[in-house]
Design an enzyme around this catalytic site. Sequence first.
Site, short mmCIF file in Angstrom:
data_model
loop_
_atom_site.label_atom_id
_atom_site.label_comp_id
_atom_site.label_asym_id
_atom_site.label_seq_id
_atom_site.Cartn_x
_atom_site.Cartn_y
_atom_site.Cartn_z
CB CYS A 142 41.99 38.72 29.01
SG CYS A 142 41.92 40.52 29.29
CG HIS A 235 39.67 38.22 33.30
ND1 HIS A 235 40.72 37.37 33.07
CD2 HIS A 235 40.04 39.42 32.80
CE1 HIS A 235 41.70 38.03 32.47
NE2 HIS A 235 41.31 39.27 32.29
CD GLU A 237 39.92 34.02 34.18
OE1 GLU A 237 40.84 34.82 34.00
OE2 GLU A 237 38.89 33.97 33.45
#
Length: 306
Positions: A142, A235, A237
């Site tokens: 990001c 993202h 994760e």
Amino acid sequence: MPIKLPDELPATEILAQENIFVMKDSRAFTQDIRPLRIVILNLMPVKETTETQLLRLLGNTPLQVEIVLLHMSSHTSKNTSEEHLSLFYKTFEEIRDQRFDGMIITGAPVEQLEFTDVTYWQELTEILDWKMENVTSTLHICWGAQAGLYHHFGVQKHPLPEKMFGIFPHTLNKQNVKLFRGFDNYFHIPHSRHTENRREDIEQVPELEILSESDEAGVYIVATRDGRQIFVTGHSEYDPTTLQDEYQRDVNKGLDIAVPRNYYPKDDPSREPIVTWRAHANLMFSNWLNYYVYQETPYDLNNDKR
């Protein structure tokens, strides 16, 4: 194989309860094997949450991984205790003479600032330069990706008319890329950002190639042609409730925020979010560790001449 963590790190117990193969320091010390050394530069405010998300993915691989957590000494954290930082984190000065197999640079909630207005920008640029000589492969996430693209290649970020917020479908631009081994040709990834990197800017840099993108969310993964630098705008994760937590936080602040797209059944925030990205998150981190770190790093890091 397990991920090697300090016995007292909060994430250790959380991941063990999820059946992620965690090896405590006390046990790993007796194994005659060199684990991969991964340094995580955690730029997020609530560091415990982000470290747990990343460690969950790094621990779900067949490789033993030793983690070093890094924070910025030029920034005072308001959301993570000094005790946690002193117990589990290092500063750049403490590790700058070391070499690592891999590095992860997280996002940060500073994307609406100019890069040079970020309080720790000078220290970050030193780290970005340092890792080019001391790390085999780096995964930027990001804002970390935006910072890396800007510092190394002059690629600008651009403001979006509204926040890119939700779960979006993506496709692969290239086949037979090791990072995408096992991927479906159509997969979903969370995004949560106010700015973007544009295809036309990246295409001006011959060292870079766009590996994956989305019709709705734009560029997703960019990499240098040697695979040593990987830039991820989304993202993968994120936990199942991360977007929900961000949405509720902004609603409680009275901000004008749209419901995260493609996240709740029928866009109804009262219902449980639909998780569609977990498998691809695990694949990407596993492939990165295996093909871009483990297969490329020397056994003796001190003899690595870059």
